[in-house]
Scaffold this active site. Structure first.
Site, short mmCIF file in Angstrom:
data_model
loop_
_atom_site.label_atom_id
_atom_site.label_comp_id
_atom_site.label_asym_id
_atom_site.label_seq_id
_atom_site.Cartn_x
_atom_site.Cartn_y
_atom_site.Cartn_z
N PHE A 11 0.83 -1.21 0.00
CA PHE A 11 0.00 0.00 0.00
C PHE A 11 0.86 1.25 0.00
O PHE A 11 0.47 2.27 -0.55
CB PHE A 11 -0.92 0.00 1.23
CG PHE A 11 -2.38 0.04 0.87
CD1 PHE A 11 -2.99 -1.08 0.33
CD2 PHE A 11 -3.12 1.19 1.03
CE1 PHE A 11 -4.34 -1.05 -0.02
CE2 PHE A 11 -4.46 1.24 0.67
CZ PHE A 11 -5.06 0.10 0.16
N ALA A 42 -3.70 -5.58 3.38
CA ALA A 42 -3.46 -6.37 4.60
C ALA A 42 -4.52 -7.43 4.82
O ALA A 42 -4.22 -8.51 5.35
CB ALA A 42 -3.38 -5.44 5.80
N LEU A 43 -5.75 -7.14 4.39
CA LEU A 43 -6.81 -8.14 4.60
C LEU A 43 -6.59 -9.41 3.79
O LEU A 43 -7.17 -10.45 4.10
CB LEU A 43 -8.18 -7.54 4.27
CG LEU A 43 -8.72 -6.52 5.28
CD1 LEU A 43 -10.09 -6.02 4.83
CD2 LEU A 43 -8.80 -7.09 6.68
N GLU A 44 -5.79 -9.33 2.75
CA GLU A 44 -5.51 -10.51 1.92
C GLU A 44 -4.28 -11.30 2.38
O GLU A 44 -4.02 -12.40 1.90
CB GLU A 44 -5.31 -10.09 0.46
CG GLU A 44 -6.60 -9.79 -0.29
CD GLU A 44 -7.22 -8.46 0.15
OE1 GLU A 44 -6.47 -7.47 0.29
OE2 GLU A 44 -8.44 -8.42 0.37
N THR A 72 -12.31 6.92 8.30
CA THR A 72 -13.45 6.05 8.64
C THR A 72 -13.03 4.89 9.54
O THR A 72 -11.86 4.71 9.84
CB THR A 72 -14.09 5.47 7.35
OG1 THR A 72 -13.18 4.50 6.80
CG2 THR A 72 -14.39 6.57 6.35
N HIS A 74 -12.76 2.02 8.72
CA HIS A 74 -12.06 0.98 7.95
C HIS A 74 -10.70 0.63 8.56
O HIS A 74 -10.25 -0.51 8.49
CB HIS A 74 -11.90 1.43 6.50
CG HIS A 74 -11.60 0.30 5.58
ND1 HIS A 74 -10.72 0.40 4.54
CD2 HIS A 74 -12.06 -0.97 5.53
CE1 HIS A 74 -10.65 -0.75 3.90
NE2 HIS A 74 -11.46 -1.59 4.48
N ASN A 98 4.36 -11.14 12.44
CA ASN A 98 3.47 -10.09 11.94
C ASN A 98 4.19 -8.75 11.89
O ASN A 98 4.42 -8.13 12.92
CB ASN A 98 2.22 -9.99 12.82
CG ASN A 98 1.19 -9.05 12.22
OD1 ASN A 98 1.49 -8.29 11.30
ND2 ASN A 98 -0.02 -9.08 12.74
N1 LIG Z 1 -6.45 1.05 3.78
C1 LIG Z 1 -5.51 0.05 3.72
C2 LIG Z 1 -5.81 -1.19 3.17
N2 LIG Z 1 -7.05 -1.44 2.67
C3 LIG Z 1 -7.33 -2.50 1.72
C4 LIG Z 1 -7.69 -3.81 2.39
O1 LIG Z 1 -6.56 -4.38 3.03
C5 LIG Z 1 -8.18 -4.83 1.34
O2 LIG Z 1 -7.15 -5.02 0.38
C6 LIG Z 1 -9.43 -4.34 0.64
O3 LIG Z 1 -10.44 -4.10 1.61
C7 LIG Z 1 -9.95 -5.38 -0.39
O4 LIG Z 1 -10.25 -6.59 0.25
N3 LIG Z 1 -4.88 -2.17 3.14
C8 LIG Z 1 -3.61 -1.95 3.63
O5 LIG Z 1 -2.75 -2.86 3.58
N4 LIG Z 1 -3.29 -0.75 4.18
C9 LIG Z 1 -4.21 0.28 4.23
O6 LIG Z 1 -3.87 1.38 4.76
C1 LIG Z 2 -6.70 2.08 6.87
C2 LIG Z 2 -7.64 2.48 5.82
O1 LIG Z 2 -8.50 1.75 5.41
C3 LIG Z 2 -7.55 3.89 5.34
O2 LIG Z 2 -6.39 4.01 4.51
C4 LIG Z 2 -8.77 4.20 4.53
O3 LIG Z 2 -8.97 5.58 4.65
P1 LIG Z 2 -10.45 6.13 4.88
O4 LIG Z 2 -10.91 5.60 6.23
O5 LIG Z 2 -10.30 7.66 4.90
O6 LIG Z 2 -11.31 5.63 3.74
#
Ligand SMILES: Nc1c(NC[C@H](O)[C@H](O)[C@H](O)CO)[nH]c(=O)[nH]c1=O
Ligand SMILES: CC(=O)[C@@H](O)COP(=O)(O)O
Length: 139
Positions: A11, A42-44, A72, A74, A98
């Site tokens: 990312f 990271a979720l993958e 958010t 998220h 990790n």
């Molecule tokens: N916001 C970040 C993400 N978001 C993406 C998720 O990890 C995932 O790939 C998506 O939801 C599709 O399934 N991932 C990171 O590694 N770092 C971030 O800051």
């Molecule tokens: C960690 C995240 O998911 C972040 O990068 C996403 O940003 P936002 O919460 O402003 O959509």
């Protein structure tokens, strides 16, 4: 010599480059080989580790990624659920370290990614190597 798979969520490329450098240096110091695969986020990472572990081609795993808080909820999902799923794999006996940074801002991530500062990539590799040692000890 063991073979480790570094699973990275790319990312923030400049941060991942530092984390991976630290992880590879630690693994090489331990006399081990390593490969790197990239997933979307990271979720993958946990799913990729599960798939790779099933292949039997790797002795241990290092998760590498950066999650920086946005606007958010998220952040909580990505940070918390990736850690939870990795922990579940660890509890299944898969040697994993990790190295997914979960920070409030990029400045915090930079200090932790830098091998000459907090070297969290190297730290994660050390954890993975130790868990493999324990797996072998308890076998
Ligand atoms: N916001 C970040 C993400 N978001 C993406 C998720 O990890 C995932 O790939 C998506 O939801 C599709 O399934 N991932 C990171 O590694 N770092 C971030 O800051
Ligand atoms: C960690 C995240 O998911 C972040 O990068 C996403 O940003 P936002 O919460 O402003 O959509």
């Amino acid at each position: 010599m063991a073979n480790f798979l570094i699973v990275e969520a790319r990312f923030y490329s400049h941060l991942n480059d530092m984390l991976i450098a630290g992880a590879k240096a630690a693994l090489e110091s331990g006399g081990h080989s390593s490969e790197v695969v990239t997933v979307p986020g990271a979720l993958e990472i946990p799913g990729a580790i599960a798939m790779a572990a099933e292949s039997g081609r790797y002795d241990g795993f290092v998760a590498i990624g950066v999650v920086i808080r946005g606007e958010t909820y998220h952040f909580e999902i990505v940070a918390g659920e990736s850690a939870r799923a990795i922990m579940a794999l660890t509890m299944d006996g898969i040697p994993i370290g990790n190295g997914i940074l979960t920070t409030e801002n990029e400045a915090q991530a930079l200090v932790r990614a830098d091998p000459t500062q907090k070297n969290k990539g190297g730290e994660a590799a050390q954890a993975a190597m130790r868990m493999l040692e324990l797996q072998n000890q308890f076998a």
